[in-house]
Design a protein around this motif. Structure first.
Motif, PDB file in Angstrom:
ATOM      1  N   VAL A   1       0.658  -1.337   0.029  1.00 13.12           N
ATOM      2  CA  VAL A   1       0.380  -0.486   0.086  1.00 13.12           C
ATOM      3  C   VAL A   1       0.843   1.286  -0.098  1.00 13.12           C
ATOM      4  CG1 VAL A   1      -1.840   0.949   1.319  1.00 13.12           C
ATOM      5  CG2 VAL A   1      -2.180  -0.595   1.195  1.00 13.12           C
ATOM      6  N   ALA A   2       2.465   1.326   0.762  1.00  7.09           N
ATOM      7  CA  ALA A   2       2.690   2.323   0.438  1.00  7.09           C
ATOM      8  C   ALA A   2       2.853   2.864  -0.306  1.00  7.09           C
ATOM      9  CB  ALA A   2       4.032   2.240   1.910  1.00  7.09           C
TER      10      ALA A   2
ATOM     11  N   ARG B   1       3.632   5.315  -5.728  1.00  9.67           N
ATOM     12  CA  ARG B   1       4.239   4.885  -6.927  1.00  9.67           C
ATOM     13  C   ARG B   1       2.639   5.535  -8.231  1.00  9.67           C
ATOM     14  NH1 ARG B   1       8.051   1.225  -8.148  1.00  9.67           N
ATOM     15  NH2 ARG B   1       6.984   2.119 -10.573  1.00  9.67           N
ATOM     16  N   CYS B   2       1.821   5.639  -7.690  1.00  8.74           N
ATOM     17  CA  CYS B   2       0.659   5.560  -8.520  1.00  8.74           C
ATOM     18  C   CYS B   2      -0.219   7.074  -8.111  1.00  8.74           C
ATOM     19  CB  CYS B   2      -0.652   4.262  -7.756  1.00  8.74           C
ATOM     20  SG  CYS B   2      -0.359   2.985  -8.346  1.00  8.74           S
ATOM     21  N   ALA B   3       0.078   7.763  -7.837  1.00  9.23           N
ATOM     22  CA  ALA B   3       0.051   9.337  -7.975  1.00  9.23           C
ATOM     23  C   ALA B   3      -0.204  10.124  -9.044  1.00  9.23           C
ATOM     24  CB  ALA B   3       1.112   9.821  -6.611  1.00  9.23           C
TER      25      ALA B   3
ATOM     26  N   TYR C   1       5.885  10.218 -14.436  1.00  7.19           N
ATOM     27  CA  TYR C   1       5.649   8.901 -15.504  1.00  7.19           C
ATOM     28  C   TYR C   1       6.690   8.477 -14.398  1.00  7.19           C
ATOM     29  CZ  TYR C   1       4.980   5.618 -18.099  1.00  7.19           C
ATOM     30  OH  TYR C   1       4.447   4.481 -19.246  1.00  7.19           O
ATOM     31  N   PRO C   2       6.026   6.733 -14.293  1.00  8.40           N
ATOM     32  CA  PRO C   2       4.358   6.664 -14.044  1.00  8.40           C
ATOM     33  C   PRO C   2       3.394   6.728 -12.925  1.00  8.40           C
ATOM     34  CG  PRO C   2       6.175   4.487 -13.801  1.00  8.40           C
ATOM     35  CD  PRO C   2       6.608   5.497 -13.846  1.00  8.40           C
TER      36      PRO C   2
ATOM     37  N   THR D   1       2.165 -13.935  -6.504  1.00  9.97           N
ATOM     38  CA  THR D   1       0.426 -13.025  -6.431  1.00  9.97           C
ATOM     39  C   THR D   1       1.715 -12.229  -7.242  1.00  9.97           C
ATOM     40  OG1 THR D   1      -0.175 -13.084  -4.497  1.00  9.97           O
ATOM     41  CG2 THR D   1      -0.930 -11.335  -5.836  1.00  9.97           C
ATOM     42  N   ILE D   2       0.785 -11.522  -8.530  1.00 11.22           N
ATOM     43  CA  ILE D   2       1.740 -10.602  -9.283  1.00 11.22           C
ATOM     44  C   ILE D   2       0.357  -9.513  -9.629  1.00 11.22           C
ATOM     45  CG2 ILE D   2       1.648  -9.808 -12.245  1.00 11.22           C
ATOM     46  CD1 ILE D   2       2.134 -12.876 -12.940  1.00 11.22           C
ATOM     47  N   VAL D   3       0.653  -8.349 -10.131  1.00  9.56           N
ATOM     48  CA  VAL D   3       0.403  -7.206  -8.831  1.00  9.56           C
ATOM     49  C   VAL D   3       0.757  -6.632 -10.165  1.00  9.56           C
ATOM     50  CG1 VAL D   3      -0.043  -5.223  -7.315  1.00  9.56           C
ATOM     51  CG2 VAL D   3       0.051  -7.895  -6.978  1.00  9.56           C
ATOM     52  N   PHE D   4      -0.150  -4.933 -10.136  1.00 10.75           N
ATOM     53  CA  PHE D   4      -0.359  -4.211 -11.740  1.00 10.75           C
ATOM     54  C   PHE D   4      -1.205  -3.487 -10.499  1.00 10.75           C
ATOM     55  CE2 PHE D   4      -0.350  -1.461 -15.105  1.00 10.75           C
ATOM     56  CZ  PHE D   4       1.059  -1.429 -15.568  1.00 10.75           C
ATOM     57  N   GLY D   5      -0.569  -2.253  -9.707  1.00 12.09           N
ATOM     58  CA  GLY D   5      -1.532  -0.413  -9.744  1.00 12.09           C
ATOM     59  C   GLY D   5      -1.466  -0.114 -10.405  1.00 12.09           C
ATOM     60  N   MET D   6      -2.188   1.023 -11.048  1.00 11.80           N
ATOM     61  CA  MET D   6      -2.440   1.851 -11.345  1.00 11.80           C
ATOM     62  C   MET D   6      -3.957   2.905 -11.316  1.00 11.80           C
ATOM     63  SD  MET D   6      -3.995  -0.341 -14.935  1.00 11.80           S
ATOM     64  CE  MET D   6      -4.417  -1.343 -13.493  1.00 11.80           C
ATOM     65  N   ASP D   7      -2.975   4.501 -10.785  1.00  5.56           N
ATOM     66  CA  ASP D   7      -3.831   5.752 -10.706  1.00  5.56           C
ATOM     67  C   ASP D   7      -4.817   4.946 -11.761  1.00  5.56           C
ATOM     68  OD1 ASP D   7      -3.399   8.623  -9.506  1.00  5.56           O
ATOM     69  OD2 ASP D   7      -4.538   8.916 -11.342  1.00  5.56           O
ATOM     70  N   HIS D   8      -6.152   6.142 -10.441  1.00  8.27           N
ATOM     71  CA  HIS D   8      -7.421   5.929 -11.085  1.00  8.27           C
ATOM     72  C   HIS D   8      -7.235   6.970 -13.151  1.00  8.27           C
ATOM     73  CE1 HIS D   8     -11.531   5.439 -11.951  1.00  8.27           C
ATOM     74  NE2 HIS D   8     -11.723   5.938 -11.385  1.00  8.27           N
ATOM     75  N   LEU D   9      -6.157   7.724 -12.953  1.00  8.69           N
ATOM     76  CA  LEU D   9      -5.783   8.058 -14.454  1.00  8.69           C
ATOM     77  C   LEU D   9      -6.051   7.969 -15.743  1.00  8.69           C
ATOM     78  CD1 LEU D   9      -5.129  10.819 -15.651  1.00  8.69           C
ATOM     79  CD2 LEU D   9      -2.495   9.887 -15.606  1.00  8.69           C
ATOM     80  N   HIS D  10      -5.527   6.614 -15.319  1.00  9.75           N
ATOM     81  CA  HIS D  10      -5.486   5.041 -16.283  1.00  9.75           C
ATOM     82  C   HIS D  10      -5.961   3.909 -16.682  1.00  9.75           C
ATOM     83  CE1 HIS D  10      -1.056   6.155 -16.736  1.00  9.75           C
ATOM     84  NE2 HIS D  10      -0.352   5.700 -15.481  1.00  9.75           N
TER      85      HIS D  10
END
Length: 471
Positions: free
Chosen positions: A136-137, A142-144, A148-149, A163-172
């Motif tokens: 979460v930290a 990183r997803c602000a 970039y990115p 577990t594979i994780v791909f987090g994205m800001d809502h922008l994406h």
């Protein structure tokens, strides 16, 4: 797909690996179009709102093949142009959505082939709590949206299952996009894992998957409707009836005006699979959809607890118009106003009166979805009075049938998750999911004693109404 929030996410411990992605030195990005949703999101972030990220997570067998996973991440970014955009602050005034700038914010696009990837072998965690806190930290950092990115490629490697994780800001991204991310990453990784794939993959996918890049036209300013279009008049009438204010949840939540508090998240099953199927059949016989039945039951539950006879809310709807768009990653939704008239109390009028209520709800929902053709910026700009925002959050209800989305048949075996950031709240927001297991809801609300009492009672009543409807 299990829809949760970060405060309820339970990632098993293991070796946490992340990747830094940086634009190549000396490369000049090109302007990119900015949508209305993206603009408002960026203006909120610029004003200090916390990062709003959405993460796709799923499991794979064995320890992570890091070279294969980096190759899969690279190809995912290369195939979706929306993942190559960067939010920037711009001086001066607005040049409109098509010009890539509005209100001092805009987008630029990087060439995926010029990006520089650097792997970070992070800590080996020993508890769910430590794993969640670390991820979460990293996701919040990183997803602000600016810079970039605004995404984080990551993994939790374990000897037996990872577990594979791909987090994205809502922008994406939007909720639909998380299903595409899981489905494509699973296929890209599966084609490479154990095959000795180098970390640096060739430009673009090297497999049989079809490249579904974002159609730039989809992100451009939508076509305006005529000033006398009845759909625009419907939008105006909805807001006029509310004193030019957006909807708020009509029951008490215990938050003083002008304040926000940490959010509370509740995950709740509203109907098991047999009940959901029975509700769908009942709604279909009345000329309505399952989503209309769920929304009508919500309106009735609110009224049962002392709410109004007509429930006003906003409904996010997707704007994916064809098969190609179904495989696109991006924020492809708009919002429409919805007004649902309350049906009979639980246990009363289960016959013709309820069927009439379902038919009316189905008609209201179909009419609301037609308003998706009206650009939101046109609605706001054409109002005779300024739009009022009684709260920072907006009372909205999202409904998504995951059985119709990419990868749904494999989602359970992959233990696929949609994980959203936990921030602050001053209103109730609901995300309803239909899966093979039935109908469930994720409720986001202020963490107050009043909200706990109100929303828990609402969810009980909502589930009860669906049970009666499907009985």
């Amino acid at each position: 797909m299990r829809v949760v929030s970060a405060d309820l996410w339970e990632p098993a411990p293991g070796r946490v690996v992340t990747w830094d992605v940086m634009p190549g030195a000396g490369r000049v990005p090109t302007p990119a179009p900015l949508t209305y949703n993206q603009r408002n999101h960026l203006l909120g972030a610029d004003a200090g709102e916390p990062s709003v990220w959405i993460t796709a997570a799923f499991d794979v067998d064995g320890p992570v093949d890091l070279g294969a996973l980096e190759s899969a991440f690279r190809d995912l970014v290369a195939r979706h142009a929306g993942l190559s955009v960067e939010a920037v602050r711009l001086p001066g005034g607005s040049s409109g959505v098509d010009g890539g700038a509005a209100g001092g914010v805009g987008l630029v696009r990087h060439e995926p082939g010029t990006l520089v990837w650097q792997r970070n072998d992070g800590p080996v965690t020993s508890t769910v709590e430590a794993t969640r806190a670390h991820l979460v930290a990293e996701l919040s950092r990183r997803c602000a949206p600016f810079g970039y990115p605004a995404f984080l490629p990551a993994a939790i490697s374990r000897p037996d299952r990872s577990t594979i994780v791909f987090g994205m800001d809502h922008l994406h991204t939007d909720a639909w996009s998380t299903t595409v991310v899981v489905d494509e990453l699973a296929a890209l990784y599966g084609a490479r894992a154990g095959a000795g794939v180098p970390a640096v993959s060739p430009d673009g996918p090297a497999d049989a998957l079809v490249v579904e890049a974002l159609n730039p036209a989809a992100a451009a300013r939508p076509e305006l409707v005529g000033a006398n279009d009845p759909r625009l008049a419907t939008w105006h009438g909805f807001l006029r009836d509310r004193g030019w204010a957006l909807p708020t949840f009509p029951l008490p939540l215990g938050v003083p005006d002008g304040e926000r508090v940490p959010q509370r998240t509740v995950l709740r099953s509203l109907a098991d699979a047999p009940t959901a199927d029975a509700v769908a059949a009942r709604a279909g016989a009345a000329g309505a959809s399952t989503s209309a039945a769920v929304l009508a039951s919500l309106a009735g539950a609110v009224a049962d607890l002392g709410g109004p006879a007509v429930l006003d809310t906003l409904l996010p709807v997707h704007t994916r118009a064809d098969a190609t768009a179904r495989r696109t990653i991006g924020w492809h939704t708009t919002t429409v106003p919805l007004r649902i008239e309350v049906g009979a109390p639980v246990g009363v009028g289960v016959g013709a009166a309820t069927d009439t209520t379902l038919a009316a709800a189905g008609k209201a929902l179909r009419a609301a979805r037609e308003l998706a053709a009206v650009p939101l910026e046109q609605v706001v700009e054409s109002l005779p009075r300024p739009l009022r925002f009684p709260r920072v959050d907006i009372f909205q209800v999202s409904y998504l049938d995951y059985r119709r989305l990419p990868g749904h048949l494999a989602a359970a075996g992959r233990r696929a998750h949609h994980v959203s950031a936990a921030t602050r709240a001053d209103d109730l927001q609901l995300w309803v999911s239909r899966t093979n297991e039935g109908v469930a809801v994720r409720a986001r609300m202020p963490r107050t004693d009043v909200a706990v009492e109100t929303v828990d009672a609402l969810l009980d009543r909502w589930a009860e109404r669906l049970t009666v409807l499907g009985g």
